[in-house]
Write an enzyme that holds these catalytic residues in place. Structure first.
Site, PDB file in Angstrom:
ATOM      1  N   SER A 158     116.535   1.428 -22.650  1.00  8.66           N
ATOM      2  CA  SER A 158     115.220   1.747 -22.097  1.00  8.66           C
ATOM      3  C   SER A 158     115.298   1.683 -20.585  1.00  8.66           C
ATOM      4  CB  SER A 158     114.161   0.756 -22.590  1.00  8.66           C
ATOM      5  OG  SER A 158     112.937   0.916 -21.883  1.00  8.66           O
TER       6      SER A 158
ATOM      7  N   GLY B  27     116.107   1.679 -37.992  1.00  8.63           N
ATOM      8  CA  GLY B  27     114.762   2.080 -37.609  1.00  8.63           C
ATOM      9  C   GLY B  27     114.579   3.575 -37.724  1.00  8.63           C
TER      10      GLY B  27
ATOM     11  N   ASP C 276     116.944  -5.873 -42.684  1.00  9.52           N
ATOM     12  CA  ASP C 276     116.581  -6.601 -41.483  1.00  9.52           C
ATOM     13  C   ASP C 276     117.835  -6.702 -40.629  1.00  9.52           C
ATOM     14  OD1 ASP C 276     115.927  -8.410 -39.514  1.00  9.52           O
ATOM     15  OD2 ASP C 276     115.167  -9.955 -40.873  1.00  9.52           O
ATOM     16  N   VAL C 277     117.839  -6.037 -39.475  1.00 13.53           N
ATOM     17  CA  VAL C 277     119.061  -5.988 -38.664  1.00 13.53           C
ATOM     18  C   VAL C 277     119.399  -7.334 -38.042  1.00 13.53           C
ATOM     19  CG1 VAL C 277     118.845  -3.518 -38.177  1.00 13.53           C
ATOM     20  CG2 VAL C 277     117.853  -5.200 -36.579  1.00 13.53           C
TER      21      VAL C 277
ATOM     22  N   ALA D 197     115.675  -7.904 -23.015  1.00 16.99           N
ATOM     23  CA  ALA D 197     116.477  -7.513 -24.172  1.00 16.99           C
ATOM     24  C   ALA D 197     117.167  -6.177 -23.926  1.00 16.99           C
ATOM     25  CB  ALA D 197     115.600  -7.441 -25.422  1.00 16.99           C
ATOM     26  N   LYS D 198     116.440  -5.227 -23.350  1.00 15.44           N
ATOM     27  CA  LYS D 198     117.027  -3.909 -23.103  1.00 15.44           C
ATOM     28  C   LYS D 198     118.062  -3.963 -21.979  1.00 15.44           C
ATOM     29  CE  LYS D 198     114.934  -1.352 -26.192  1.00 15.44           C
ATOM     30  NZ  LYS D 198     115.703  -0.729 -27.299  1.00 15.44           N
TER      31      LYS D 198
ATOM     32  N   TYR E  53     110.928  -7.789 -23.613  1.00  8.97           N
ATOM     33  CA  TYR E  53     111.463  -6.467 -23.952  1.00  8.97           C
ATOM     34  C   TYR E  53     112.415  -5.975 -22.867  1.00  8.97           C
ATOM     35  CZ  TYR E  53     111.461  -1.519 -25.297  1.00  8.97           C
ATOM     36  OH  TYR E  53     111.836  -0.252 -25.677  1.00  8.97           O
TER      37      TYR E  53
END
Length: 249
Positions: free
Chosen positions: A144, A14, A65-66, A160-161, A157
């Site tokens: 995050s 990214g 694409d990771v 995931a973080k 989100y």
């Protein structure tokens, strides 16, 4: 070229927009050759690559694409062929989407997990294969503060973080005996221009911060330079928190 990262070889996922772009340019200014992996916004990728070259170091931009094992393995193979080794990996690729949980599709949930967690796993696995034999390396994960405090409509989100924070700590313990240091940066709300929050929400958020402003991508870069440099040699499994004082862990 002299700098804190002179002669280092870095790969940033990214790396064409937002925080990733700022980190790529900061690393280049410190003397590192930089590969930026990007998924969309090719124009920005090409512009970032040009700016890296103008700083007097070598750059490489590659679409990847990771979440794809094949594409990640190809990304690292091309980087190694171009630069010979990998000293620094920044797992920055990410997606954001504001959704109430009762409106969230399973596909949206799984995409969030795939980009942030599967992506970090695949890239870190490839990095470890290159770093462990050399007994040297740095992996920096972009976490995050929402992994700590959460936010309404950001359950996927935040989850995931939070998972990425746990991944960072576990991987740090695993790779430290091999001379590979794994740490993370947990930014607060950064005004990248790509987040889905309305301008009013961002203004109110900034007003509530001790520093009374949102962060910028450039506010984040000193943490990333530090964790990639020899100055962080005693940092292992740590999270740095450039967040304007919103949380003070």
């Amino acid at each position: 070229m002299m700098g804190k990262l002179a002669g280092k070889k870095a790969l940033i996922t990214g790396g064409n927009t937002g925080i990733g772009r700022a980190v790529a340019l900061a690393y280049a200014r410190e003397g590192a050759d930089v590969t930026i992996a990007w998924f969309d916004q090719e124009k920005q990728a090409r512009a970032t690559l040009r700016e890296i070259g103008e700083l007097g170091v070598q750059g490489l931009a590659m679409r990847a694409d990771v979440t794809s094992e094949t594409e990640v393995e190809r990304l690292f193979a091309v980087h190694r062929a171009e630069f010979g080794r990998l000293d620094i990996l920044v797992n920055n690729a990410g997606v954001q989407k504001s959704q109430p949980i009762d409106k969230m599709s399973l596909a949206d949930w799984e995409r969030m997990m795939a980009v942030h967690l599967r992506g970090a796993f695949l890239c870190s696995r490839s990095a470890a294969k290159l770093m462990k034999p050399r007994k040297s390396g740095r992996i920096v994960n972009v976490c995050s503060q929402l992994g700590y405090i959460g936010r309404g409509d950001y359950t996927a989100y935040s989850a995931a973080k939070a998972g990425l924070i746990g991944f960072t700590r576990a991987l740090a313990k695993e790779l430290a005996p091999f001379g590979v240091l794994v740490n993370g940066v947990s930014p607060g709300l950064v005004d990248t221009g790509f987040d889905p929050l309305p301008a009013r929400v961002k203004r109110d958020h900034a007003a509530a911060l001790p520093l009374k402003r949102l962060g910028t991508p450039e506010d984040m870069t000193p943490s990333f330079v530090f964790l990639a440099s020899d100055e962080s040699r005693y940092f292992c499994g740590q999270l740095l928190h450039p967040n304007g004082g919103e949380i003070m862990p």
